[in-house]
Design an enzyme around this catalytic site. Structure first.
Site, PDB file in Angstrom:
ATOM      1  N   LYS A 132      -8.117 -20.375   5.687  1.00 36.85           N
ATOM      2  CA  LYS A 132      -8.744 -19.528   4.664  1.00 36.85           C
ATOM      3  C   LYS A 132     -10.096 -19.098   5.204  1.00 36.85           C
ATOM      4  O   LYS A 132     -10.714 -19.809   5.997  1.00 36.85           O
ATOM      5  CB  LYS A 132      -8.941 -20.316   3.360  1.00 36.85           C
ATOM      6  N   ASN A 167      -5.007  -7.796  -7.968  1.00 39.16           N
ATOM      7  CA  ASN A 167      -3.734  -7.660  -7.279  1.00 39.16           C
ATOM      8  C   ASN A 167      -2.634  -8.564  -7.842  1.00 39.16           C
ATOM      9  O   ASN A 167      -1.505  -8.129  -8.066  1.00 39.16           O
ATOM     10  CB  ASN A 167      -4.007  -7.964  -5.797  1.00 39.16           C
ATOM     11  N   VAL A 168      -2.975  -9.805  -8.099  1.00 39.45           N
ATOM     12  CA  VAL A 168      -1.968 -10.768  -8.553  1.00 39.45           C
ATOM     13  C   VAL A 168      -1.500 -10.412  -9.965  1.00 39.45           C
ATOM     14  O   VAL A 168      -0.295 -10.351 -10.250  1.00 39.45           O
ATOM     15  CB  VAL A 168      -2.532 -12.205  -8.495  1.00 39.45           C
ATOM     16  N   ALA A 169      -2.467 -10.161 -10.864  1.00 35.53           N
ATOM     17  CA  ALA A 169      -2.152  -9.812 -12.251  1.00 35.53           C
ATOM     18  C   ALA A 169      -1.307  -8.530 -12.295  1.00 35.53           C
ATOM     19  O   ALA A 169      -0.343  -8.418 -13.055  1.00 35.53           O
ATOM     20  CB  ALA A 169      -3.439  -9.626 -13.048  1.00 35.53           C
ATOM     21  N   TRP A 170      -1.662  -7.573 -11.443  1.00 35.03           N
ATOM     22  CA  TRP A 170      -0.957  -6.291 -11.388  1.00 35.03           C
ATOM     23  C   TRP A 170       0.514  -6.470 -11.015  1.00 35.03           C
ATOM     24  O   TRP A 170       1.421  -5.961 -11.694  1.00 35.03           O
ATOM     25  CB  TRP A 170      -1.689  -5.382 -10.399  1.00 35.03           C
ATOM     26  N   PHE A 197      -7.290  -9.034 -13.535  1.00 35.88           N
ATOM     27  CA  PHE A 197      -6.697  -7.685 -13.585  1.00 35.88           C
ATOM     28  C   PHE A 197      -6.516  -7.156 -12.161  1.00 35.88           C
ATOM     29  O   PHE A 197      -6.287  -5.982 -11.939  1.00 35.88           O
ATOM     30  CB  PHE A 197      -7.574  -6.730 -14.421  1.00 35.88           C
ATOM     31  N   ASP A 237      -7.478 -11.516  -0.190  1.00 36.26           N
ATOM     32  CA  ASP A 237      -7.601 -12.480  -1.286  1.00 36.26           C
ATOM     33  C   ASP A 237      -8.543 -11.805  -2.288  1.00 36.26           C
ATOM     34  O   ASP A 237      -8.679 -10.569  -2.258  1.00 36.26           O
ATOM     35  CB  ASP A 237      -8.151 -13.827  -0.768  1.00 36.26           C
TER      36      ASP A 237
HETATM   37  O1  2IT Z   1      -3.834 -17.453  -1.446  1.00 36.64           O
HETATM   38  C1  2IT Z   1      -2.989 -16.849  -0.759  1.00 36.64           C
HETATM   39  O2  2IT Z   1      -1.868 -17.316  -0.537  1.00 36.64           O
HETATM   40  C2  2IT Z   1      -3.368 -15.556  -0.185  1.00 36.64           C
HETATM   41  N1  2IT Z   1      -4.481 -15.106  -0.433  1.00 36.64           N
HETATM   42  C3  2IT Z   1      -2.450 -14.814   0.722  1.00 36.64           C
HETATM   43  C4  2IT Z   1      -2.514 -15.330   2.096  1.00 36.64           C
HETATM   44  C5  2IT Z   1      -1.741 -14.540   3.117  1.00 36.64           C
HETATM   45  O3  2IT Z   1      -1.940 -14.833   4.299  1.00 36.64           O
HETATM   46  O4  2IT Z   1      -0.972 -13.653   2.761  1.00 36.64           O
END
Ligand code: 2IT
Length: 440
Positions: free
Chosen positions: A122, A236-239, A234, A162
């Site tokens: 990360k 990327n994930v929520a979308w 709101f 992210d």
């Molecule tokens: O928390 C996650 O799994 C991501 N931000 C995606 C990580 C990725 O390498 O696609």
């Protein structure tokens, strides 16, 4: 176990989020660890908790007025036992070593669960894109990559987006990487379609979360159709989650930002889902304009967990749902809390939810994002492009398999499934075995 954890806490003082993530895993895998003397001989639990490498660097950048700012950049290369380091980059004011360590640690288990060959990592910076101009964001991304590029490579370390890092930022970061290395390789995932990005990657985390919930419901003999889902965030994930929930006939009744939440009785659908993208591109990091645009109630400074729903899907940031929130959701009849954000629930909230209803942890629920990243890497290596259908089928199968792994490792003799335990043990075994084989 207490002695072991005390040592870890002493070594990582004041890294609260990291300790929170480690404690959960150690509690879950401890019995399994004791049953396998080879794990103890290799001190595998202590090894898996220690990141392989941490890179910290200065990121200077010039704002639109010509003033120089200094941010701190990080890449935590956590574990490379089962594949090259893989994980997202986060640009957010809250970024510090503690939360990137917890995210890298979680990523290691999550990537293992996908069954694809990816290690854990990360990275990010304590840079907030909020209120910045497009040019400022570009200059920041370029400066960030001027240091990070030397640590990356398609077989070494492959970042992705992210919080605060979407397609635009990935374009700036990848462009600078290519320039510095004079090399066009799939060293980033989440790229735009025009230069090697995969179908479905932007939607993958949210789609995968809804597929995972579908599996939980199917096991209970239920369907997602008609269920009310409260979502936070709101972005990327929520979308992606809102899109797939709509496809499958569920109703998304809330979205939220740092400024408060919106309640949509009719459900977030159609053009409202597209508007989520418009909102993100404003760089303002607020959800209130959405309420104004569609004439919906907005609850300033509040979280959406007071609303009556069948399923709660935290999709914003760590520890966004606490004990009181979990109690309130349960009291109002919510039957599943699934983390689409990484460690979206506090430890207390997660424990209460697991006891009273069904709780599904982020490392399983949100693994669809990195899974499609893994598929993007494969396509880049093979120089091919799979269709939308092909990716969606693969993603569905991966989420189904992750669910099955959680059930396999997390179900007791009475047939009760602890999804947290299942995800942790299933994720742990593959990495531990690979580390032992490599004498790491
Ligand atoms: O928390 C996650 O799994 C991501 N931000 C995606 C990580 C990725 O390498 O696609």
């Amino acid at each position: 176990m207490k002695k072991f954890l005390d040592k870890i806490k002493e070594k990582n003082k004041e890294e609260d989020e990291f300790i929170q993530a480690v404690e959960e895993v150690v509690e879950n895998v401890w019995d399994y660890y004791l049953e396998n003397p080879i794990y103890q001989k290799h001190n595998i639990l202590e090894a898996i908790i220690e990141p392989e490498r941490v890179i910290i660097f200065r990121v200077p950048w010039v704002d639109d007025q010509g003033k120089m700012h200094i941010n701190r950049g990080y890449r935590v290369e956590y574990n490379s036992a089962i594949g090259p380091y893989k994980g997202g980059i986060r640009f957010h004011a809250s970024v510090k070593l503690s939360n990137l360590k917890f995210l890298g640690f979680e990523q290691t288990f999550k990537n293992s669960l996908t069954s694809l060959p990816m290690g854990g990592a990360k990275g990010g910076a304590d840079f907030s894109p909020r209120g910045k101009s497009d040019n400022e964001i570009m200059r920041f991304c370029h400066s960030f990559m001027q240091e990070l590029y030397r640590h990356l490579g398609e077989n070494t370390d492959i970042p992705a987006g992210d919080i605060g890092v979407g397609a635009r930022e990935i374009g700036y970061l990848f462009g600078m990487y290519k320039k510095l290395k004079n090399d066009f390789t799939g060293v980033f995932t989440g790229k735009a379609r025009e230069y090697g990005g995969s179908q479905i990657r932007p939607e993958a985390t949210g789609y995968g979360a809804i597929y995972f919930i579908n599996e939980i419901l199917a096991r209970k003999g239920q369907a997602i159709k008609g269920k009310k889902i409260a979502i936070s965030g709101f972005g990327n994930v929520a979308w992606g989650a809102a899109k797939k929930a709509n496809h499958l006939g569920a109703k998304v009744i809330t979205l939220s930002g740092p400024d408060g939440y919106i309640y949509d009785k009719e459900g977030v659908s159609g053009e409202k889902i597209d508007y989520m993208l418009t909102l993100r591109n404003t760089n303002l990091d607020i959800v209130e304009p959405y309420a104004k645009q569609f004439n919906l109630p907005f609850f300033k400074g509040e979280k959406p967990w007071k609303e009556k729903c069948d399923i709660a899907l935290p999709s914003a940031i760590q520890n966004e749902l606490n004990r009181e929130d979990a109690e309130c959701l349960i009291k109002n009849g919510c039957s599943i809390i699934a983390e689409a954000s990484n460690m979206g629930c506090t430890a207390e909230a997660a424990k209460i939810a697991a006891k009273e209803i069904i709780f599904a942890p982020g490392k399983a629920v949100n693994a669809g994002g990195v899974a499609v990243s893994g598929l993007e890497m494969s396509q880049n290596s093979m120089r091919i492009d799979w269709t939308r259908n092909e990716i969606e089928e693969k993603l569905k199968t991966i989420m189904k398999n992750i669910h099955n792994s959680c059930v396999k490792f997390g179900t007791d003799l009475n047939g009760n499934t602890d999804y947290v335990k299942g995800a942790n043990i299933a994720g742990f075994v593959k990495v531990a075995e690979a580390m032992i084989a490599q004498k790491e």
